[in-house]
Design a protein around this motif. Structure first.
Motif, mmCIF file in Angstrom:
data_model
loop_
_atom_site.group_PDB
_atom_site.id
_atom_site.type_symbol
_atom_site.label_atom_id
_atom_site.label_comp_id
_atom_site.label_asym_id
_atom_site.label_seq_id
_atom_site.Cartn_x
_atom_site.Cartn_y
_atom_site.Cartn_z
ATOM 1 N N VAL A 183 0.834 -1.207 0.000
ATOM 2 C CA VAL A 183 0.000 0.000 0.000
ATOM 3 C C VAL A 183 0.872 1.262 0.000
ATOM 4 O O VAL A 183 0.626 2.206 -0.755
ATOM 5 C CB VAL A 183 -0.981 -0.019 1.200
ATOM 6 N N MET A 184 1.936 1.266 0.802
ATOM 7 C CA MET A 184 2.817 2.446 0.819
ATOM 8 C C MET A 184 3.566 2.595 -0.505
ATOM 9 O O MET A 184 3.737 3.711 -1.007
ATOM 10 C CB MET A 184 3.816 2.372 1.991
ATOM 11 N N ASP A 185 3.973 1.466 -1.093
ATOM 12 C CA ASP A 185 4.612 1.520 -2.421
ATOM 13 C C ASP A 185 3.654 2.153 -3.435
ATOM 14 O O ASP A 185 4.063 2.966 -4.273
ATOM 15 C CB ASP A 185 4.990 0.106 -2.907
ATOM 16 N N ALA A 186 2.373 1.767 -3.336
ATOM 17 C CA ALA A 186 1.375 2.290 -4.276
ATOM 18 C C ALA A 186 1.207 3.797 -4.098
ATOM 19 O O ALA A 186 1.193 4.557 -5.074
ATOM 20 C CB ALA A 186 0.039 1.569 -4.065
ATOM 21 N N LEU A 187 1.117 4.247 -2.859
ATOM 22 C CA LEU A 187 0.952 5.686 -2.609
ATOM 23 C C LEU A 187 2.175 6.453 -3.111
ATOM 24 O O LEU A 187 2.049 7.521 -3.717
ATOM 25 C CB LEU A 187 0.738 5.956 -1.115
ATOM 26 N N ARG A 188 3.356 5.896 -2.875
ATOM 27 C CA ARG A 188 4.583 6.575 -3.289
ATOM 28 C C ARG A 188 4.675 6.633 -4.819
ATOM 29 O O ARG A 188 5.073 7.663 -5.374
ATOM 30 C CB ARG A 188 5.796 5.850 -2.699
#
Ligand code: ADP
Ligand code: ADP
Length: 236
Positions: A183-188
């Protein structure tokens, strides 16, 4: 540019946010950290006006967000997409329907209630799901997905709003470490590819350091640290 000018929010005798002044340039990924009750949620919720400030001003590109009313306020709310800890999806609906609901503002409530989303809207939603690696699940019932998958669906829904800012309130607090990373990879990557400003409340400093350009530390409603992620040491 998003500007807070001496913004305070009181709930009765509790001061949730206390005289915050800061500027966030377009395209920055900001992590807001601090203990539970520090005011992180309230700070975020004042941006899309889920909470109204008690005093001070919030401006976006010079426009006073804190003064918006009626249709201007509805448009602004659509322009700041928000992702929540508990995903806020409708579990019994298909994944693609949840994503298309992010288009309600563009599409109109009446036709969407009648299920009249056009093929174009549907294709738009599937493309957003594809960016999150979730297109394969488009026709599944949402509550059959794992938490990490549901959060990616929620991000897809936020994306189809074509937002100017993405707000994420503890987006990974309910997820296991592996899903949290996805999820954090996606936001970044959305932040980097689209140049979209992302402001996320996070519990852990490590996550903020790994993903964000800038960290804002809050305590008792005040900003106690504000700087580049790399400048923050373990002692802060
Ligand atoms: P955080 O997100 O950092 O956990 P919050 O912004 O949720 O902090 O809360 C900051 C303070 O404001 C807390 O003391 C909380 O109890 C209080 N608060 C938040 N929302 C409300 C509300 N709707 N009514 C009353 N108090 C609230
Ligand atoms: P967070 O996980 O951000 O700390 P909370 O569990 O504190 O969130 O709050 C969840 C919801 O309850 C929010 O909508 C918040 O505004 C509201 N809330 C928080 N504290 C209070 C309070 N003391 N009185 C009333 N509502 C509150």
């Amino acid at each position: 540019m998003l500007d807070f000018e001496n913004v305070t929010k009181r709930f009765g005798t509790t001061t949730a946010v206390d005289g915050v002044t800061l500027s966030i340039p377009q395209g920055q990924m900001v992590g807001v950290i601090g203990r539970s009750g520090a005011g992180k949620s309230t700070l975020l919720r004042m941006i899309n006006r889920l909470n109204d400030s008690s005093s001070g001003k919030i401006l976006f590109g010079g426009r006073e967000i804190t003064a918006l009313k009626g249709s201007d306020l509805r448009r602004w709310r659509n322009e700041c997409a928000m992702v929540f800890q508990q995903f806020n999806l409708v579990g019994r609906l298909q994944v693609v329907t949840n994503v298309m609901s992010g288009r309600l503002f563009q599409h109109g409530f009446a036709s969407s209630m009648l299920g009249l989303f056009s093929a174009r809207e549907r294709a738009f939603a599937i493309r957003a799901l594809d960016r999150l690696g979730m297109a394969h699940a488009a026709l599944q019932q949402t509550d059959t997905l794992s938490g990490g998958q549901q959060q990616r669906v929620a991000i897809a829904r936020a994306l189809v709003q074509e937002p100017k800012i993405m707000l994420a309130d503890e987006p990974i607090a309910s997820l296991d470490p592996l899903n949290a990373k996805v999820v954090m990879d996606a936001l970044r990557s959305i932040n980097q590819e689209d140049g979209l400003t992302v402001i996320c409340n996070l519990h852990t400093l490590d996550t903020a350091r790994a993903y964000c350009d800038r960290i804002i530390g809050m305590q008792d409603g005040r900003v106690v640290f504000d700087g580049p992620a790399r400048a923050l040491t373990d002692s802060v």
